[in-house]
Design an enzyme around this catalytic site. Structure first.
Site, PDB file in Angstrom:
ATOM      1  N   THR A   8       0.815  -1.217   0.000  1.00  0.00           N
ATOM      2  CA  THR A   8       0.000   0.000   0.000  1.00  0.00           C
ATOM      3  C   THR A   8       0.844   1.261   0.000  1.00  0.00           C
ATOM      4  OG1 THR A   8      -0.160  -0.030   2.430  1.00  0.00           O
ATOM      5  CG2 THR A   8      -1.930  -1.114   1.189  1.00  0.00           C
ATOM      6  N   ASN A  25       0.791   4.739   1.709  1.00  0.00           N
ATOM      7  CA  ASN A  25       0.188   5.233   2.943  1.00  0.00           C
ATOM      8  C   ASN A  25       0.256   6.749   3.023  1.00  0.00           C
ATOM      9  OD1 ASN A  25      -0.124   2.502   3.751  1.00  0.00           O
ATOM     10  ND2 ASN A  25       1.985   2.491   4.511  1.00  0.00           N
ATOM     11  N   GLU A  85      -4.538   3.887   3.602  1.00  0.00           N
ATOM     12  CA  GLU A  85      -3.670   2.903   2.963  1.00  0.00           C
ATOM     13  C   GLU A  85      -4.281   2.527   1.615  1.00  0.00           C
ATOM     14  OE1 GLU A  85      -1.971   0.081   6.268  1.00  0.00           O
ATOM     15  OE2 GLU A  85      -4.089   0.504   6.715  1.00  0.00           O
TER      16      GLU A  85
END
Length: 327
Positions: free
Chosen positions: A212, A214, A259
């Site tokens: 991900t 973030n 995320e």
């Protein structure tokens, strides 16, 4: 005026301020459909008289000044607001500092000093509920009454309703807090978006097969914790994905974090700035008994996100470029 979207501030010299402009006045948090009606009125007035149209707005938001200890969920910070305003066709924006001095300025002084003497406006467009000046005495009716004497044109826009519900920044905040993305999108006239720098996280997503990007949002962000279909922008590039906003209850229940898992993307985004537009709400944030159960749900979430994004091709907020700034 310098070509492009110009930002004029309290410190801008008088010689750098174009005279005879038409202005759309408001706080413009979110630049929603009601705001856009005011902006459209200013643009039309400007075209009719061959004058450039500007937005007049205030920073920080007056709510922040009057209630400094109350959390304020802003739909758009100053930078995002200016980018949205730049995408409307306005020639620029006048950003006035909202401080003790401005809060204490009478409505009449604001009209005569700020609008007439400093900006030299020839026309003003406002919404039906816009108030200004000490004690919020300034009103659309005051502007209309003063217009003939000042030799300016004033246009007051009525409220905008969607399915008999008034459009307002407060209503949009409430919709986002409830995960009602479709309602928020309808009132905004496009998807709500956030902008932030991609930071390093715990790298759990990579181990789960879902790396991900973030982003830490403003601590007062009131978006409902949950899973969303999103479209990210990096420059002119558009990337589809699924995002989680919340505290990660399966792992640490920590501070809220956005995320984003981007589909079919393998690059390094650390340090990059992403725009993230929220296209659809998938589900609330949940705590899972096992990592396997979480991954299975993430697979389902990704499938739902792809379906939602396929039904909203190209959906992304129209953002303009701020080419110059008069400081």
């Amino acid at each position: 005026m310098t070509p492009g979207f110009t930002v004029i501030r309290d410190s801008t010299p008088l010689t750098a301020i174009p005279k005879g402009t038409v202005v759309a006045m408001g706080n413009f948090d979110g630049v929603h459909l009601g705001h856009r009606a005011v902006i459209a009125a200013a643009l039309q007035m400007g075209r009719a008289h061959g004058r450039p149209a500007l937005a007049v707005t205030f920073e920080p938001h007056p709510r922040k000044f009057f209630s400094p200890n109350t959390p304020q969920f802003r739909l758009t910070d100053e930078a995002a607001k200016l980018r949205l305003l730049a995408g409307t066709g306005l020639a620029g924006a006048v950003v006035m500092i909202f401080d003790k001095a401005r809060a204490g300025t009478t409505a009449q002084d604001f009209i005569h000093h700020d609008l007439i003497e400093r900006l030299g406006v020839s026309g003003i467009a406002v919404g039906y509920d816009f108030h200004f000046g000490k004690g919020r005495v300034g009103s659309p009716s005051l502007l209309v009454n003063e217009a003939p004497r000042l030799g300016i044109e004033v246009d007051v826009q009525p409220h905008i309703d969607i399915e008999e519900r008034p459009v307002s920044s407060s209503a949009i905040r409430m919709a986002l807090a409830e995960g009602q993305i479709d309602d928020a999108t309808a009132m905004l006239g496009g998807p709500w978006f956030v902008c932030g720098e991609v930071i390093h996280g715990e790298k759990r997503g990579r181990d789960l097969g879902y790396p991900t990007a973030n982003i830490r949002l403003d601590k007062n962000c009131g978006l409902k914790h949950g899973i969303y279909a999103v479209r990210a922008g990096r420059g002119s590039e558009r990337l589809d994905g699924v995002a989680s906003f919340g505290r990660r209850p399966t792992f640490d229940n920590g501070a809220p974090l956005l995320e984003i898992f981007l589909f079919d993307f393998n690059g390094d985004l650390y340090g990059d700035v992403l725009d993230v537009a929220f296209i659809g709400f998938i589900r609330e944030e949940l705590k899972f008994d096992s990592v396997e159960a979480l991954v299975a749900q993430m697979n389902d979430d990704s499938a739902w996100a792809r379906a939602l994004l396929a039904a909203a091709p190209g959906a992304f907020p129209k953002l303009g470029t701020i080419l110059s700034s008069q400081e």
